[in-house]
Motif scaffolding. Structure first.
Motif, PDB file in Angstrom:
ATOM      1  N   UNK A 230       0.815  -1.212   0.000  1.00 21.73           N
ATOM      2  CA  UNK A 230       0.000   0.000   0.000  1.00 21.73           C
ATOM      3  C   UNK A 230       0.844   1.256   0.000  1.00 21.73           C
ATOM      4  N   UNK A 231       1.906   1.282   0.791  1.00 23.73           N
ATOM      5  CA  UNK A 231       2.757   2.464   0.885  1.00 23.73           C
ATOM      6  C   UNK A 231       3.519   2.735  -0.411  1.00 23.73           C
ATOM      7  N   UNK A 232       3.727   1.713  -1.230  1.00 27.00           N
ATOM      8  CA  UNK A 232       4.470   1.911  -2.475  1.00 27.00           C
ATOM      9  C   UNK A 232       3.718   2.789  -3.468  1.00 27.00           C
ATOM     10  N   UNK A 233       2.403   2.926  -3.281  1.00 23.96           N
ATOM     11  CA  UNK A 233       1.606   3.723  -4.215  1.00 23.96           C
ATOM     12  C   UNK A 233       1.452   5.178  -3.771  1.00 23.96           C
ATOM     13  N   UNK A 234       2.099   5.574  -2.677  1.00 27.23           N
ATOM     14  CA  UNK A 234       1.950   6.925  -2.148  1.00 27.23           C
ATOM     15  C   UNK A 234       3.077   7.842  -2.624  1.00 27.23           C
ATOM     16  N   UNK A 235       2.826   9.132  -2.517  1.00 29.50           N
ATOM     17  CA  UNK A 235       3.893  10.106  -2.762  1.00 29.50           C
ATOM     18  C   UNK A 235       4.866  10.076  -1.589  1.00 29.50           C
TER      19      UNK A 235
ATOM     20  N   UNK B 251      16.860   1.530   7.452  1.00 34.20           N
ATOM     21  CA  UNK B 251      17.938   0.998   6.624  1.00 34.20           C
ATOM     22  C   UNK B 251      17.766  -0.498   6.363  1.00 34.20           C
ATOM     23  N   UNK B 252      17.239  -1.209   7.349  1.00 31.60           N
ATOM     24  CA  UNK B 252      17.008  -2.640   7.165  1.00 31.60           C
ATOM     25  C   UNK B 252      16.002  -2.884   6.054  1.00 31.60           C
ATOM     26  N   UNK B 253      14.912  -2.118   6.061  1.00 34.56           N
ATOM     27  CA  UNK B 253      13.898  -2.276   5.016  1.00 34.56           C
ATOM     28  C   UNK B 253      14.452  -1.832   3.664  1.00 34.56           C
ATOM     29  N   UNK B 254      15.234  -0.762   3.670  1.00 25.97           N
ATOM     30  CA  UNK B 254      15.796  -0.234   2.418  1.00 25.97           C
ATOM     31  C   UNK B 254      16.808  -1.178   1.793  1.00 25.97           C
ATOM     32  N   UNK B 255      17.346  -2.082   2.579  1.00 22.43           N
ATOM     33  CA  UNK B 255      18.358  -2.990   2.051  1.00 22.43           C
ATOM     34  C   UNK B 255      17.758  -4.139   1.249  1.00 22.43           C
ATOM     35  N   UNK B 256      16.439  -4.300   1.297  1.00 22.58           N
ATOM     36  CA  UNK B 256      15.786  -5.407   0.586  1.00 22.58           C
ATOM     37  C   UNK B 256      15.349  -4.917  -0.788  1.00 22.58           C
ATOM     38  N   UNK B 257      15.962  -5.462  -1.831  1.00 18.65           N
ATOM     39  CA  UNK B 257      15.689  -4.991  -3.186  1.00 18.65           C
ATOM     40  C   UNK B 257      14.280  -5.283  -3.660  1.00 18.65           C
ATOM     41  N   UNK B 258      13.652  -6.330  -3.137  1.00 20.75           N
ATOM     42  CA  UNK B 258      12.312  -6.707  -3.594  1.00 20.75           C
ATOM     43  C   UNK B 258      11.193  -5.987  -2.856  1.00 20.75           C
TER      44      UNK B 258
ATOM     45  N   UNK C  49       8.441  -3.484  -2.087  1.00 18.07           N
ATOM     46  CA  UNK C  49       7.714  -2.583  -2.989  1.00 18.07           C
ATOM     47  C   UNK C  49       7.945  -1.094  -2.698  1.00 18.07           C
ATOM     48  N   UNK C  50       8.062  -0.733  -1.416  1.00 22.70           N
ATOM     49  CA  UNK C  50       8.229   0.678  -1.044  1.00 22.70           C
ATOM     50  C   UNK C  50       9.678   1.003  -0.702  1.00 22.70           C
ATOM     51  N   UNK C  51      10.606   0.284  -1.306  1.00 23.08           N
ATOM     52  CA  UNK C  51      12.019   0.453  -0.964  1.00 23.08           C
ATOM     53  C   UNK C  51      12.501   1.878  -1.223  1.00 23.08           C
ATOM     54  N   UNK C  52      12.075   2.480  -2.326  1.00 31.31           N
ATOM     55  CA  UNK C  52      12.536   3.832  -2.666  1.00 31.31           C
ATOM     56  C   UNK C  52      12.223   4.820  -1.547  1.00 31.31           C
ATOM     57  N   UNK C  53      11.036   4.705  -0.963  1.00 30.00           N
ATOM     58  CA  UNK C  53      10.667   5.607   0.134  1.00 30.00           C
ATOM     59  C   UNK C  53      11.609   5.437   1.322  1.00 30.00           C
TER      60      UNK C  53
ATOM     61  N   UNK D  79      14.222   8.069   3.105  1.00 31.27           N
ATOM     62  CA  UNK D  79      13.770   8.507   4.418  1.00 31.27           C
ATOM     63  C   UNK D  79      14.915   8.990   5.294  1.00 31.27           C
ATOM     64  N   UNK D  80      16.039   8.285   5.281  1.00 32.85           N
ATOM     65  CA  UNK D  80      17.188   8.718   6.061  1.00 32.85           C
ATOM     66  C   UNK D  80      18.371   9.091   5.185  1.00 32.85           C
ATOM     67  N   UNK D  81      18.294   8.704   3.942  1.00 36.19           N
ATOM     68  CA  UNK D  81      19.360   9.040   2.977  1.00 36.19           C
ATOM     69  C   UNK D  81      20.734   8.596   3.486  1.00 36.19           C
ATOM     70  N   UNK D  82      20.779   7.456   4.133  1.00 36.24           N
ATOM     71  CA  UNK D  82      22.028   6.900   4.637  1.00 36.24           C
ATOM     72  C   UNK D  82      22.270   5.566   3.945  1.00 36.24           C
ATOM     73  N   UNK D  83      23.508   5.341   3.527  1.00 35.03           N
ATOM     74  CA  UNK D  83      23.834   4.072   2.879  1.00 35.03           C
ATOM     75  C   UNK D  83      23.600   2.936   3.867  1.00 35.03           C
ATOM     76  N   UNK D  84      22.785   1.956   3.495  1.00 30.38           N
ATOM     77  CA  UNK D  84      22.473   0.880   4.436  1.00 30.38           C
ATOM     78  C   UNK D  84      23.711   0.104   4.870  1.00 30.38           C
ATOM     79  N   UNK D  85      23.776  -0.198   6.147  1.00 34.58           N
ATOM     80  CA  UNK D  85      24.807  -1.082   6.686  1.00 34.58           C
ATOM     81  C   UNK D  85      24.239  -2.500   6.594  1.00 34.58           C
ATOM     82  N   UNK D  86      24.709  -3.258   5.592  1.00 31.30           N
ATOM     83  CA  UNK D  86      24.094  -4.544   5.286  1.00 31.30           C
ATOM     84  C   UNK D  86      24.115  -5.497   6.468  1.00 31.30           C
ATOM     85  N   UNK D  87      25.241  -5.574   7.159  1.00 28.45           N
ATOM     86  CA  UNK D  87      25.358  -6.523   8.264  1.00 28.45           C
ATOM     87  C   UNK D  87      24.360  -6.205   9.371  1.00 28.45           C
TER      88      UNK D  87
END
Length: 451
Positions: free
Chosen positions: A33-38, A60-67, A69-73, A77-85
Motif C-alpha cells: 500500500x505504501x508503495x503507491x503513495x507520494x 535501513x534494514x527495510x531499504x536494504x531489501x531490493x524486492x 515494494x516501497x524500498x525507494x521511500x 527517508x534517512x538518505x544513509x547508505x544501508x549497513x548490510x550486516x
C-alpha cells in the motif's frame, strides 16, 4: 523496541497516515500500500520514527531489501547508505518475532492494520465495546478474547486489501522474490547435533540376557514332550523374539536412531499379538497363528528358490528347513492377509490393548513404511536463520530420544502374559524404573529441552 514504545509509535504513525490518506481507498499500512503513495506523504506519516532510538537501523534494514515494494521511500527517508550486516541482524530479529502469526508482536502488527482502517472509516465495527477494545488495545478487554478477534479481523480485511479495493495496475507483494532474496543473501544456520543421552545400558543388557536365560529355563520346565505345541512354542517364542530385539537395541546405537523406532514397532505388534492370543487362549487360534507363519515361510521359499540373484540375507537351506518343519510345505495352506483376518487395531480392541496401539503404533509405522513424517524427522532439520522461513535442510545421524524405556515396559507386559499362560514366572525388567538418563558430570537427571 520495548512494546510500549512501538505501540505508541504505531498510534502516532496511524493518526498521521489517516490525515493524508483517509479518502484514498487503496492505501493501507502495508509495504504494498505504501508503495503507491507520494514520498512527501510517506515522510510525514513516518516522521515519528526519526526520533526513536534505533529508527535509522529499522529504515535501513527495510531499504536494504531490493524486492520491497516501497524500498525507494525507505532509501530516501534517512538518505544513509544501508549497513548490510546490521540490516540483516535487525531483519532477523524482526522476522523471528513475527514469523509465528499468533505471537504477541505479530498480533500487535495486525492490530495496527485493523486500527488504521477503523480510524479511516473504512472498517465499520458493530458496537461501541468493540471500538473501545480496538482503540484502547491492549489496555481494554480480556486479551484472551481481544487478541483472537484482532487476528480474525485482520485476516478478513486482506481480501479488501488485495482484491476488492486494489487497482488493477497495483502490484501484489512479491512474496517469493522477498524470501528468495533473503535466502540467497544470508547463510543457513544449523543447530549443533544433539548428543545421545547417557544411559546405563550395560546393566539393561545384562538384565535382558538374564531374563532371556530364565525364560529358556522356564520353557524346559513347562515342556512335557517333543510334539508340536503351538501354545507353548508361540508364547515362549514371541517372548524370546522380543527379548532378542530388546538386547539388540540395548547393545547398538539404534536405540536412539530411526532404526530403533522400526524395532520398537515390531515389539509393539508382537506384544499386542501375544496379548490377543493370551486373552482368547483358544487352541485353534494358537494353531492358526503358527500355520499362518509356516505358510508365509513356505511362500518366501517358493519365491526365492528359482531366483538367479537371490537376496544375500536369505539362507535357502535354513528357509527350506523352516518351511518343512511342521509338515511338507507342499501340503500347507498359504494364506494371504492378516493371520486372524483381523487388523492389529481390531485385535488390540478385543484384547484391551487399544491404549497401547494408540500410544505407539501410528507414529512408529511411519518409520517402517517410509511415510513423510518419519522421513522428515530423520532426514531434515530446521534452519535457524529466521530469514529463511524455517525451511528444511538435510541432516545425517539425527539423534532421537532412546526407545529403551518403552522397550522395557513392553517386555514386562509380554512377561506378564507368559506368566499368565505358564505360571509362575516372576522376573521383570527393573532398569526403566531405577535408571534414568543422567549427565556424566553431575549425575543428576537432565531437564527436558525443546526439540
Amino acid at each position: 523496541m520495548d512494546r510500549d514504545v512501538y505501540l505508541d509509535l504505531f498510534r502516532r504513525i496511524g493518526v498521521r497516515a489517516r490525515s493524508r490518506w483517509k479518502d484514498t481507498k487503496y492505501v493501507s499500512l502495508t509495504h504494498t500500500g505504501l508503495s503507491s503513495t507520494d514520498y512527501a506523504d510517506f515522510e510525514y506519516a513516518f516522521d515519528p520514527l526519526r526520533n526513536i532510538k534505533g529508527g535509522s537501523q529499522i529504515s535501513n534494514a527495510i531499504a536494504s531489501i531490493g524486492s520491497m515494494p516501497d524500498r525507494d521511500h525507505w532509501q530516501k527517508f534517512h538518505a544513509i547508505e544501508p549497513d548490510t550486516e546490521k540490516a540483516w541482524e535487525a531483519l532477523a530479529h524482526g522476522i523471528m518475532a513475527c514469523i509465528d502469526h499468533q505471537s504477541q508482536q505479530s498480533t500487535d502488527v495486525r492490530w495496527l492494520k485493523v486500527a488504521y482502517l477503523a480510524i479511516c472509516g473504512r472498517l465499520v465495527l458493530p458496537n461501541e465495546e468493540l471500538i473501545k477494545e480496538i482503540r484502547l488495545y491492549p489496555d481494554k478487554g480480556e486479551m484472551t478474547k481481544v487478541r483472537p478477534m484482532i487476528r480474525a479481523t485482520e485476516m478478513s480485511i486482506r481480501m479488501m486489501e488485495m482484491e476488492a479495493e486494489r487497482p488493477s495496475e497495483a502490484p501484489l507483494f512479491p512474496v517469493e522474490a522477498f524470501w528468495s532474496e533473503l535466502y540467497t543473501s544470508t547463510k543457513c544456520f544449523v543447530a549443533s547435533p544433539k548428543k545421545s543421552t547417557t544411559e546405563d545400558i550395560i546393566s539393561l543388557t545384562k538384565e535382558l540376557s538374564s531374563i532371556a536365560n530364565d525364560v529358556m529355563s522356564h520353557f524346559y520346565q513347562c515342556s512335557k514332550n517333543t510334539g508340536i505345541d503351538p501354545r507353548l512354542d508361540g508364547a515362549f517364542g514371541l517372548c524370546l523374539y522380543n527379548l532378542h530385539l530388546a538386547i539388540e537395541l540395548a547393545a547398538l546405537p539404534s536405540n536412539f536412531l530411526s532404526s530403533g523406532r522400526i524395532l520398537l514397532r515390531s515389539i509393539v505388534e508382537a506384544c499386542i499379538t501375544l496379548r490377543y492370543l493370551t486373552a482368547k487362549d483358544d487352541a485353534s487360534l494358537w494353531k492358526q497363528y503358527r500355520n499362518y507363519g509356516s505358510g508365509q515361510t513356505a511362500l518366501a521359499f517358493l519365491k526365492t528358490i528359482d531366483l538367479d540373484d537371490a537376496p544375500s540375507y536369505v539362507d535357502l537351506e535354513a528357509l527350506e528347513m523352516l518351511a518343512n518343519e511342521d509338515a511338507w510345505f507342499e501340503t500347507q495352506d498359504i494364506l494371504i492377509g492378516a493371520w486372524d483376518k483381523k487388523s492389529l487395531r481390531e485385535m488390540a480392541i478385543e484384547c484391551d490393548r487399544k491404549d497401547l496401539y494408540d500410544k505407539y503404533y501410528d507414529w512408529l509405522s511411519g518409520f517402517s513404511h517410509g511415510h513423510w513424517g518419519a522421513v522428515r524427522d530423520t532426514s531434515f532439520t530446521i534452519c535457524l536463520n529466521p530469514m529463511h522461513r524455517l525451511h528444511r535442510i538435510p541432516i545425517f545421524g539425527h539423534v532421537k530420544p532412546s526407545v529403551l524405556p518403552d522397550v522395557s515396559k513392553l517386555i514386562n507386559l509380554i512377561l506378564d502374559d507368559l506368566n499368565h499362560l505358564y505360571p509362575s514366572f516372576k522376573p521383570r525388567i527393573k532398569w526403566h524404573k531405577t535408571n534414568k538418563p543422567t549427565d556424566k558430570v553431575s549425575k543428576k537427571p537432565k531437564s527436558k529441552t525443546a526439540g
